[in-house]
Design an enzyme around this catalytic site. Structure first.
Site, mmCIF file in Angstrom:
data_model
loop_
_atom_site.group_PDB
_atom_site.id
_atom_site.type_symbol
_atom_site.label_atom_id
_atom_site.label_comp_id
_atom_site.label_asym_id
_atom_site.label_seq_id
_atom_site.Cartn_x
_atom_site.Cartn_y
_atom_site.Cartn_z
ATOM 1 N N GLY A 158 0.384 -1.213 -0.158
ATOM 2 C CA GLY A 158 0.357 -0.236 -0.066
ATOM 3 C C GLY A 158 0.491 1.442 0.020
ATOM 4 O O GLY A 158 0.535 2.484 -0.691
ATOM 5 N N CYS B 84 17.350 1.366 3.712
ATOM 6 C CA CYS B 84 17.826 -0.003 4.669
ATOM 7 C C CYS B 84 17.938 1.000 5.607
ATOM 8 O O CYS B 84 17.553 1.856 6.262
ATOM 9 C CB CYS B 84 19.791 0.345 4.650
ATOM 10 S SG CYS B 84 20.208 -0.842 5.949
#
Ligand code: PLP
Length: 371
Positions: free
Chosen positions: A191, A309
Site C-alpha cells: 500500500g 536500509c
C-alpha cells in the site's frame, strides 16, 4: 531552502482518497471478527477492499491475503508453499525475497548487464534440479526500475512444472499490473508505494493454490494470516489502488538527457532498457553516494542511494553488483524516483546540485573514491 521529495520508490505520500478512507475507519471500534454490527461493518470494509484489489488487478478469482507489509507478503510466498521442492530467486530481488530465500538455500538466478533475468540460466537451473521449483522474480526493480519479462519467465517455469511468485511492489502504480495477464501463481503488492500509507499490503494467490500460514492464531484472512486486520490501512489500500496515477517518463527523461549532455562519464543504469517511467539510477564516478546524498539533503532534496536500509547505513547495491558493475563504481550510485507531484522545477533544482557534485569530482583536490 527547497523541500523536494524525489524518493517515491521508498514511500509516497498518502493520496487524499486513501486518507479519507482511513479516516472513515479510525475512531470506530471495529474488529472484523466480531459478530456485532460494528464488527460486521469492519468486515464489510475489508471485503470491499478485497474486491477493489481484485478488480484493479484483474484478479477476479485470486485469493487476496492482506498482510502488514510487502515484506510480510514476500516472506509468506517464499516460506508458505510446501509443494515447492527448492527455490530459485533472481539476484536482484529485494532483501525481503533474498533473505527468506537464503534460509531455504535458494539458487540465485543471474541477470545480464542491463539487470534482466538470464532466462537461459533459469532454464539450466530448472533442468538441472529434480522436483518442483518456486521461482521468484520481481516485476520491476526498486533501484534501477528495470522491468522483467515475466511472461517469458512464466512460460519457462511452467514448462518445468514449477511455481512463480512475482514481487510487483514497485511496478504497481507506475506500469499496468494485470494478475491474469502476468500469469503468475503469487503476486505481492504494498500500500505505501501507491499512496495508501503504511500498514497494509497483499499477497494474491492463483485459485487452487494453497499456502501454509506463517502467522498462526485467530484464523483471520481465511486462515492464511492470523492477526486482527488493520482495517483503516486496508480500506486505504482499496481506495488507492482504484486511483492509480498514469505515470509518464517525460520528466525522468529530461533529467537523464540533461545529465548525459553535461557529463558523458556519468552512468545512467539500464538507460536503453524497459524501465519504470519514474526511476533513474545515476552513477557519479568519484563521489560516494553518501556524500552526494548529504549534499542533496543540505539543499533540501530527498533522494536515496538505492534500497532504503533501516539502519541508515549505505552499503554497495547488490543489484548493481549483480549487473557486473565494479564495486568502486557502484558506490557512486544514487536513485532518483519521481512522483505524480514532481515538476520540471524540481528536476532543475536537482540538476543544479548534481552539477555541483559533478564539478567537485573534476577537481584534483577531491579525495579519490574509496575502493
Ligand atoms: N519489494 C520491493 C521491490 C520493494 O521495493 C519493497 C520496499 O521497498 C518491498 C518489497 C517491501 O515492501 P514493504 O516496505 O511494504 O515491506
Amino acid at each position: 531552502m527547497a523541500d523536494i521529495y524525489l524518493d517515491h520508490n521508498a514511500t509516497t505520500p498518502a493520496h487524499p482518497i486513501a486518507i479519507a478512507a482511513m479516516q472513515g475507519v479510525l475512531g470506530k471500534a471495529a474488529n472484523p471478527s466480531s459478530t456485532h454490527r460494528a464488527g460486521q461493518a469492519a468486515r464489510h470494509t475489508v471485503d470491499n477492499a478485497r474486491r477493489q484489489v481484485r478488480t484493479a488487478l484483474n484478479a477476479e478469482h485470486a485469493q487476496v491475503i492482506f498482510t502488514a507489509s510487502g515484506t510480510e507478503a514476500n516472506n509468506l510466498a517464499l516460506h508458505g508453499l510446501p509443494q515447492a521442492d527448492y527455490l530459485a530467486v533472481s539476484a536482484i530481488e529485494h532483501p525481503s525475497v533474498i533473505l527468506p530465500a537464503q534460509q531455504r538455500d535458494a539458487i540465485l538466478i543471474p541477470v545480464n548487464d542491463q539487470g534482466i533475468v538470464d532466462i537461459t540460466a533459469l532454464e539450466r537451473i530448472l533442468q538441472a534440479h529434480e522436483g518442483k521449483a518456486l521461482v521468484s522474480v520481481m516485476l520491476a526493480n526498486n533501484e534501477t526500475g528495470v522491468i522483467q519479462p515475466i511472461a517469458e519467465i512464466a512460460a519457462c517455469v511452467y514448462a518445468h512444472q514449477g511455481f512463480l511468485h512475482c514481487d510487483a511492489v514497485q511496478a504497481l502504480g507506475k506500469i499496468p499490473v494485470d494478475f491474469t495477464e502476468l500469469n503468475v501463481d503469487m503476486l505481492t503488492i504494498s500500500g505505501h508505494k501507491i499512496g495508501a500509507g503504511q500498514g497494509a499490503a497483499a499477497l494474491l494467490i492463483k485459485q487452487g493454490l494453497h499456502l501454509r500460514a506463517q502467522l498462526l492464531g485467530g484464523g483471520q484472512e481465511s486462515g492464511y494470516r492470523a492477526g486482527t486486520e488493520n482495517v483503516a490501512a486496508i480500506a486505504a489500500l482499496g481506495a488507492a489502488i482504484n486511483a492509480l496515477p498514469t505515470a509518464d517518463s517525460t520528466l525522468r527523461d529530461n533529467l537523464e538527457q540533461a545529465i548525459a549532455a553535461y557529463a558523458p562519464d556519468a552512468i545512467i543504469c539500464s538507460r536503453d532498457t524497459a524501465r519504470l517511467p519514474n526511476t533513474s539510477c545515476i552513477i557519479l564516478p568519484g563521489m560516494p553516494s553518501e556524500t552526494q546524498l548529504i549534499n542533496f539533503d543540505l539543499a533540501g532534496i530527498a533522494v536515496s542511494s538505492g534500497s532504503a536500509c533501516s539502519s541508515g547505513k549505505v552499503s554497495t547495491s547488490h543489484v548493481l553488483l549483480a549487473m557486473g558493475i565494479p564495486e568502486a563504481i557502484a558506490q557512486g550510485a544514487i536513485r532518483v524516483s519521481l512522483g505524480s507531484d514532481t515538476t520540471q522545477a524540481d528536476i532543475d533544482a536537482f540538476l543544479e546540485v548534481w552539477k555541483k557534485n559533478y564539478s567537485k569530482t573534476q577537481t584534483s583536490t577531491y579525495p579519490a573514491h574509496a575502493a
